[in-house]
Design a protein around this motif. Structure first.
Motif, PDB file in Angstrom:
ATOM      1  N   HIS A  86       0.824  -1.212   0.000  1.00 42.79           N
ATOM      2  CA  HIS A  86       0.000   0.000   0.000  1.00 42.79           C
ATOM      3  C   HIS A  86       0.857   1.260   0.000  1.00 42.79           C
ATOM      4  O   HIS A  86       0.347   2.350  -0.247  1.00 42.79           O
ATOM      5  N   VAL A  87       2.129   1.136   0.294  1.00 45.56           N
ATOM      6  CA  VAL A  87       3.030   2.284   0.366  1.00 45.56           C
ATOM      7  C   VAL A  87       3.521   2.621  -1.039  1.00 45.56           C
ATOM      8  O   VAL A  87       4.052   1.756  -1.741  1.00 45.56           O
ATOM      9  N   THR A  88       3.337   3.863  -1.459  1.00 42.82           N
ATOM     10  CA  THR A  88       3.795   4.276  -2.784  1.00 42.82           C
ATOM     11  C   THR A  88       5.022   5.173  -2.731  1.00 42.82           C
ATOM     12  O   THR A  88       5.644   5.432  -3.760  1.00 42.82           O
ATOM     13  N   ALA A  89       5.387   5.674  -1.554  1.00 41.19           N
ATOM     14  CA  ALA A  89       6.592   6.491  -1.407  1.00 41.19           C
ATOM     15  C   ALA A  89       7.204   6.209  -0.047  1.00 41.19           C
ATOM     16  O   ALA A  89       6.567   6.438   0.982  1.00 41.19           O
ATOM     17  N   ALA A  90       8.424   5.695  -0.054  1.00 40.61           N
ATOM     18  CA  ALA A  90       9.213   5.529   1.172  1.00 40.61           C
ATOM     19  C   ALA A  90      10.354   6.536   1.074  1.00 40.61           C
ATOM     20  O   ALA A  90      11.245   6.405   0.224  1.00 40.61           O
ATOM     21  N   VAL A  91      10.317   7.561   1.905  1.00 45.86           N
ATOM     22  CA  VAL A  91      11.210   8.706   1.758  1.00 45.86           C
ATOM     23  C   VAL A  91      12.299   8.654   2.830  1.00 45.86           C
ATOM     24  O   VAL A  91      12.004   8.652   4.027  1.00 45.86           O
ATOM     25  N   ASP A  92      13.548   8.610   2.381  1.00 43.83           N
ATOM     26  CA  ASP A  92      14.682   8.678   3.301  1.00 43.83           C
ATOM     27  C   ASP A  92      14.847  10.124   3.745  1.00 43.83           C
ATOM     28  O   ASP A  92      15.245  10.985   2.959  1.00 43.83           O
ATOM     29  N   VAL A  93      14.537  10.396   4.994  1.00 43.94           N
ATOM     30  CA  VAL A  93      14.639  11.770   5.499  1.00 43.94           C
ATOM     31  C   VAL A  93      15.811  11.921   6.465  1.00 43.94           C
ATOM     32  O   VAL A  93      15.881  12.910   7.203  1.00 43.94           O
ATOM     33  N   SER A  94      16.744  10.975   6.425  1.00 40.61           N
ATOM     34  CA  SER A  94      17.875  11.035   7.363  1.00 40.61           C
ATOM     35  C   SER A  94      18.692  12.321   7.229  1.00 40.61           C
ATOM     36  O   SER A  94      19.195  12.825   8.249  1.00 40.61           O
ATOM     37  N   PRO A  95      18.857  12.919   6.024  1.00 34.10           N
ATOM     38  CA  PRO A  95      19.604  14.186   5.969  1.00 34.10           C
ATOM     39  C   PRO A  95      18.923  15.326   6.735  1.00 34.10           C
ATOM     40  O   PRO A  95      19.576  16.317   7.065  1.00 34.10           O
TER      41      PRO A  95
END
Length: 263
Positions: free
Chosen positions: A191-200
């Motif tokens: 169901h997830v369409t965007a997994a966003v790496d927000v580590s920065p």
């Protein structure tokens, strides 16, 4: 999100139930878009503007670069003194609440809207669920000129993104959430369409969460995060997950008008 240099990051409006939801659910994406020069803003459904939590929200939004608070000012369903002269969000006439949010959408004119998923996020809080429903109605109504004509000129965002959590993420957190003792509402991974790496942008996200000092002190989610070591904070907060609902007209050929806004 980033578009590989092909075009600017899209302007973004987030709609969440309580002060701190914006930082916990979408603080990384808000900071990322603001850092890239996009206009970002947050509408918060509950708590009066003259409360300490509203001041904490203002500080969190300053950290994230998301402008001043935009508050509908309804009472939190579990904290009536949060807005003593207003009804609880759950008790307010739906048409009234939708109209207020439509006015914000038409005034800000975002290309992307963020809000809670249908569960209301992992906690399933009733205010989160109701805010999800109000946001769905408002983003549809905002583009229709005969609905709420006194709330501004029509505007239709390109997409609505629902902040969510996949089953696999919560399993990977293992004991981190054990102190809450709460059931977690998550969605199947597909169901997830965007997994966003927000580590920065994690430092900004954490600083925004901790700006909600009232919630830190009472041991709510910001308090849990305040007690975690940096490594465990990164595991818990370094990725944000969204489900995309397209809103723009489908062009000939049957594909979304802009399917890679967040690629």
């Amino acid at each position: 999100m980033s578009t590989g240099g092909r075009r600017p990051f899209p302007d973004l409006l987030a709609v969440f139930a309580h002060p701190d939801d914006e930082s916990l659910a979408a603080g990384g994406v808000l900071a990322r878009h603001a850092a890239a020069g996009a206009r970002t803003a947050v509408v918060t459904a509950t708590w009066a503007p003259d409360t300490p939590r509203a001041a904490e929200l203002a500080e969190a939004l300053r950290v994230l670069g998301a402008g001043p608070p935009r508050m509908l000012g309804y009472a939190d369903s579990r904290v009536p003194p949060s807005a003593p002269d207003r009804p609880r969000l759950l008790d307010a006439p739906l048409d009234e609440t939708v109209r207020e949010l439509v006015a914000h959408l038409r005034a800000f004119r975002p290309r992307i809207v963020l809000t809670h998923d249908a569960y209301g996020g992992p906690t399933g809080h009733e205010d989160h669920v109701h805010t999800h429903r109000v946001a769905l109605l408002a983003v549809q109504a905002a583009g229709l000129e005969r609905l709420y004509p006194d709330a501004g000129a029509p505007w239709r965002p390109d997409a609505l993104y629902l902040a969510t959590h996949p089953h696999s993420a919560v399993r990977s957190w293992s004991g981190l959430l054990a102190p809450t003792g709460k059931r977690m509402y998550t969605v199947p991974d597909d169901h997830v369409t965007a997994a966003v790496d927000v580590s920065p942008w994690l430092d900004r996200k954490v600083a925004a969460i901790l700006a909600h000092r009232t919630e830190v002190e009472r041991g709510a989610a910001p308090g849990l995060i305040a007690a975690l070591p940096d490594r465990e904070r990164a595991l818990l907060l370094g990725t944000e997950w969204y489900t995309r609902l397209g809103l723009a007209p489908t062009p000939p050929g049957g594909t979304d008008a802009d399917p890679e806004l967040w690629s």
